[in-house]
Design an enzyme around this catalytic site. Structure first.
Site, mmCIF file in Angstrom:
data_model
loop_
_atom_site.group_PDB
_atom_site.id
_atom_site.type_symbol
_atom_site.label_atom_id
_atom_site.label_comp_id
_atom_site.label_asym_id
_atom_site.label_seq_id
_atom_site.Cartn_x
_atom_site.Cartn_y
_atom_site.Cartn_z
ATOM 1 N N ASN A 9 -41.795 -3.391 -15.596
ATOM 2 C CA ASN A 9 -40.835 -2.650 -14.771
ATOM 3 C C ASN A 9 -40.817 -1.221 -15.304
ATOM 4 O O ASN A 9 -40.213 -0.956 -16.337
ATOM 5 C CB ASN A 9 -39.454 -3.312 -14.892
ATOM 6 C CG ASN A 9 -38.369 -2.510 -14.186
ATOM 7 O OD1 ASN A 9 -38.664 -1.532 -13.492
ATOM 8 N ND2 ASN A 9 -37.126 -2.918 -14.368
ATOM 9 N N LYS A 11 -39.406 1.320 -14.199
ATOM 10 C CA LYS A 11 -38.141 2.027 -13.942
ATOM 11 C C LYS A 11 -38.436 3.441 -13.409
ATOM 12 O O LYS A 11 -39.438 3.624 -12.700
ATOM 13 C CB LYS A 11 -37.254 2.014 -15.193
ATOM 14 C CG LYS A 11 -37.037 0.572 -15.715
ATOM 15 C CD LYS A 11 -35.964 0.453 -16.753
ATOM 16 C CE LYS A 11 -35.863 -0.999 -17.221
ATOM 17 N NZ LYS A 11 -34.775 -1.234 -18.166
ATOM 18 N N HIS A 99 -31.525 -6.193 -10.564
ATOM 19 C CA HIS A 99 -31.597 -5.714 -11.947
ATOM 20 C C HIS A 99 -30.209 -5.208 -12.361
ATOM 21 O O HIS A 99 -29.474 -4.632 -11.543
ATOM 22 C CB HIS A 99 -32.634 -4.588 -12.062
ATOM 23 C CG HIS A 99 -32.968 -4.273 -13.485
ATOM 24 N ND1 HIS A 99 -32.144 -3.497 -14.265
ATOM 25 C CD2 HIS A 99 -33.999 -4.644 -14.271
ATOM 26 C CE1 HIS A 99 -32.660 -3.405 -15.478
ATOM 27 N NE2 HIS A 99 -33.796 -4.106 -15.508
ATOM 28 N N GLU A 101 -29.325 -2.694 -13.926
ATOM 29 C CA GLU A 101 -29.111 -1.261 -13.687
ATOM 30 C C GLU A 101 -28.706 -1.004 -12.239
ATOM 31 O O GLU A 101 -27.892 -0.113 -11.957
ATOM 32 C CB GLU A 101 -30.387 -0.485 -14.072
ATOM 33 C CG GLU A 101 -30.561 -0.437 -15.586
ATOM 34 C CD GLU A 101 -31.997 -0.349 -16.074
ATOM 35 O OE1 GLU A 101 -32.902 -0.039 -15.285
ATOM 36 O OE2 GLU A 101 -32.211 -0.616 -17.282
ATOM 37 N N GLU A 171 -32.169 -11.481 -18.073
ATOM 38 C CA GLU A 171 -32.129 -10.222 -18.823
ATOM 39 C C GLU A 171 -30.710 -9.991 -19.333
ATOM 40 O O GLU A 171 -29.866 -9.447 -18.587
ATOM 41 C CB GLU A 171 -32.542 -9.051 -17.926
ATOM 42 C CG GLU A 171 -33.952 -9.154 -17.381
ATOM 43 C CD GLU A 171 -34.564 -7.793 -17.100
ATOM 44 O OE1 GLU A 171 -35.680 -7.567 -17.568
ATOM 45 O OE2 GLU A 171 -33.925 -6.940 -16.449
ATOM 46 N N GLY A 177 -33.249 -2.194 -23.249
ATOM 47 C CA GLY A 177 -33.411 -0.833 -23.739
ATOM 48 C C GLY A 177 -32.686 -0.549 -25.044
ATOM 49 O O GLY A 177 -32.531 0.602 -25.438
ATOM 50 N N SER A 216 -35.947 -5.741 -24.361
ATOM 51 C CA SER A 216 -36.569 -5.322 -25.622
ATOM 52 C C SER A 216 -37.705 -6.242 -26.072
ATOM 53 O O SER A 216 -37.856 -6.506 -27.266
ATOM 54 C CB SER A 216 -35.499 -5.176 -26.715
ATOM 55 O OG SER A 216 -34.564 -4.174 -26.355
HETATM 56 P P1 13P Z 1 -36.630 -2.989 -21.968
HETATM 57 O O1 13P Z 1 -37.887 -3.819 -22.148
HETATM 58 O O2 13P Z 1 -36.864 -1.532 -22.056
HETATM 59 O O3 13P Z 1 -35.515 -3.493 -22.826
HETATM 60 O O4 13P Z 1 -36.155 -3.238 -20.430
HETATM 61 C C1 13P Z 1 -36.053 -4.527 -19.961
HETATM 62 C C2 13P Z 1 -35.830 -4.473 -18.513
HETATM 63 O O5 13P Z 1 -34.796 -4.016 -18.047
HETATM 64 C C3 13P Z 1 -36.900 -4.962 -17.631
HETATM 65 O O6 13P Z 1 -36.477 -5.073 -16.315
#
Ligand code: 13P
Length: 254
Positions: A9, A11, A99, A101, A171, A177, A216
């Site tokens: 992903n 982003k 997601h 976010e 997640e 992150g 992560s």
């Molecule tokens: P990270 O791997 O940066 O923690 O992000 C995970 C994520 O949100 C994947 O959709």
């Protein structure tokens, strides 16, 4: 036996040059990835470029691509949106939905997410449905209740049959992150809970569905996560932006 799926992903990251470099880097090392299916989910505008680079490898590449979101509507006066059939036209296999976010920053509700889920499947693509709890929810013992609510919001509308062509991503929000990964045991517990909840409706579908872990994931922690019986791969954020680290995670599938 479920295949491992590792999906990147990206982003809100990248440029034309970055997309070229990253896809070429992944293609350069993909022959060493034997036991995982691999997907990349660039920002919308880079999907055609990624698709072209990947498709030029033909059958020699087992890498598919997808989007990070889509509209619940197929067409009409929805300024700024991208519809599921448009993504299908560009060869997308997957669309990430729900997601954290998008839930937190864009106020996406469970109702929005189920409508998007239906749109993605109706267009012939596979939703990657994200679920996961906040740290405060975990600390107050609400992890399973939160995950169940997010899952049931879709399940109760679509029915279990619509989980035949779907992927789930667990997640935990506190792991995204942050560099803090759920332990393999913490992740396994929630994955088993999700699979069990689906099995209450249909064991064959529950056995078959891929449940990815996200939060992560790095090359040095992926193998022990993927070794757990109900963890069928990963949804990778930061570490999917460099070919080396993304390939390292893909190779951790064994
Ligand atoms: P990270 O791997 O940066 O923690 O992000 C995970 C994520 O949100 C994947 O959709």
């Amino acid at each position: 036996m479920r295949r491992t799926l590792v999906a990147g992903n990206w982003k809100l990251n990248g440029s034309k040059q970055d997309t070229k470099d990253l896809i070429e880097g992944i293609l350069g090392g993909i022959s060493e990835v034997k036991n995982a299916d691999v997907a990349v989910c660039p920002p919308f505008v880079y999907i055609p470029q990624a698709a072209e680079l990947l498709a030029s490898q033909g059958a020699s590449s087992n890498i598919s691509w997808g989007a990070q979101n889509c509209s619940q509507y197929n067409d009409g006066a929805y300024t700024g949106e991208v519809a599921a059939p448009m993504l299908k036209e560009f060869g997308c296999t997957y669309v990430i939905l729900g997601h954290s976010e998008r839930r937190a920053i864009y106020n996406e509700t469970n109702d929005d997410i189920v409508q998007k889920y239906i749109a993605v499947q109706s267009a012939g693509m596979i939703p990657i449905l994200c679920v996961g709890e906040l740290l405060s929810e975990r600390e107050s013992g609400k992890t399973e209740a939160v995950v169940a609510e997010q899952l049931d919001a879709v399940l109760n509308v679509t029915g279990i049959e619509q989980f035949k062509n779907a992927v789930i991503a667990y997640e935990p929000v506190w792991a995204i992150g942050t560099g803090v990964t759920a332990t393999p045991e913490q992740a396994q517990d929630v994955h088993a809970f999700i699979r069990q909840r689906l099995a209450e409706k249909n064991t064959a579908i529950a056995d078959k569905i891929q449940i990815l872990y996200g939060g992560s994931v790095k090359p040095d922690n992926a193998a022990e996560l993927f070794a757990k019986p109900d963890i069928d791969g990963g949804l990778i954020g930061g570490a999917s932006l460099q070919a080396d680290s993304f390939l390292g995670i893909c190779k951790a599938a064994g």
